[in-house]
Design an enzyme around this catalytic site. Structure first.
Site, PDB file in Angstrom:
ATOM      1  N   SER A   1       0.813  -1.211   0.000  1.00 40.76           N
ATOM      2  CA  SER A   1       0.000   0.000   0.000  1.00 40.76           C
ATOM      3  C   SER A   1       0.846   1.260   0.000  1.00 40.76           C
ATOM      4  CB  SER A   1      -0.939   0.008   1.207  1.00 40.76           C
ATOM      5  OG  SER A   1      -0.197   0.049   2.410  1.00 40.76           O
ATOM      6  N   LYS A   2       2.112   1.145   0.442  1.00 36.11           N
ATOM      7  CA  LYS A   2       3.000   2.305   0.483  1.00 36.11           C
ATOM      8  C   LYS A   2       3.983   2.299  -0.690  1.00 36.11           C
ATOM      9  CE  LYS A   2       2.784   2.670   5.529  1.00 36.11           C
ATOM     10  NZ  LYS A   2       1.916   3.836   5.516  1.00 36.11           N
ATOM     11  N   SER A   3       3.725   1.411  -1.657  1.00 35.79           N
ATOM     12  CA  SER A   3       4.646   1.238  -2.766  1.00 35.79           C
ATOM     13  C   SER A   3       4.047   1.772  -4.058  1.00 35.79           C
ATOM     14  CB  SER A   3       4.964  -0.256  -2.934  1.00 35.79           C
ATOM     15  OG  SER A   3       5.594  -0.514  -4.169  1.00 35.79           O
TER      16      SER A   3
END
Length: 307
Positions: A241-243
């Site tokens: 999700s943070k990529s």
């Protein structure tokens, strides 16, 4: 003093049986990681013969993306994941959060705090006593965490988890200095208000659970059962999700994604073979779902095929 009424509706019947939920924040489109939580929570609710609800956690205005909530709901509908009750929006429940914080302040379980992150840097960000000089125009409100506050619980998938909340977290924020309600408060009030019996979500929230249990106890609210699903990781092992690899799922063609998520949840691929329509796939998935096969470990979403 009696515990706070978090339902906001005196006509709401008490929860009976299994009540699960999916609660995305409207910070962008749903990606495979968020859909894994949605599909997993939906399957567990359907397997139990229970209800599945959706809540939009939209109390963090600075992070909210315009139109994201509507897009997320449209994606869930395109995947056939329809909630059993009207969608709840946290932005419409401020009065309930104020009532909960008011109760805690009156009982001396919460306090106003002027400390900034910079003030707490020397304590590794952990608040055990106020150190701010001078006071801020608008203080935060924190839960008073007593010394020795260790919370342990048995997660439905990850097993026993314990945390010394006083040492590892400290007095945590309920209302931020910018006026936004903290996630920990809103989720506790809303899970109780919606009668949620089972919280199914990603393992990145596992270490938030002891704080929520501590807050439930402080407010006199029930503690649901918890089950934390594995995370999807990018090729470098970071949270998807943070990529930049966290591309939105294709709502126009949900079947390939659902089959991939089914395997990511540890379920046998053969159970869904030959399905060509969304209703057929979902019906087969509910009939074939085996909770005991759920994966505990994080999964690399790098295109590697499942065994």
């Amino acid at each position: 003093m009696s515990s706070v009424n978090v339902t906001g509706d005196s006509a709401l019947p008490p929860a009976a049986g299994y009540r699960g939920r999916f609660a995305p924040s409207p910070t962008g489109p749903l990606h495979p990681g968020s859909m894994l939580a949605a599909f997993g929570s939906w399957l567990l609710a359907r397997h139990a013969g229970g209800q599945w609800l959706v809540r939009i956690e939209d109390v963090d205005g600075p992070r909210e993306v315009a139109g994201a909530a509507a897009a997320q709901l449209a994606t869930l509908a395109a995947f056939g994941l329809h909630p059993d009750e009207p969608v709840h929006y946290q932005s419409r429940r401020h009065a309930l959060y104020r009532a909960a914080v008011g109760q805690l302040l009156q009982q001396g379980k919460a306090f106003h705090c002027h400390c900034s992150r910079a003030d707490l840097a020397g304590q590794q960000g952990i608040h055990r006593h106020c150190v701010a000089r001078p006071p801020r125009p608008q203080p935060a409100i924190r839960l008073r965490v007593a010394d020795g506050s260790e919370v342990a619980f048995d997660d439905g998938l990850q097993g026993r988890f314990a945390q010394a909340v006083d040492r590892d977290v400290g007095d945590f924020v309920l209302l931020r200095a910018d006026g936004c309600w903290a996630y920990q408060l809103a989720v506790v009030v809303d899970d109780a208000g919606q009668g949620i019996s089972d919280v199914v979500r990603g393992a990145d929230l596992l270490d938030s659970t002891p704080r929520q249990i501590l807050l439930q106890r402080a407010l006199g609210l029930p503690t649901p059962r918890y089950l934390h699903l594995p995370l999807l990781l990018d090729a470098q092992g970071g949270k998807l999700s943070k990529s930049l690899a966290a591309q939105p799922v294709d709502a126009a063609d949900p079947l390939p994604t659902l089959r991939w998520l089914w395997r990511a949840l540890g379920q046998p691929a053969a159970a869904l073979e030959g399905t060509v329509t969304l209703p057929e796939l979902l019906e087969r998935a509910v009939a074939a779902f085996q909770p005991q096969r759920l994966r505990r470990e994080s999964i690399k979403a790098d295109g590697t095929p499942f065994p």
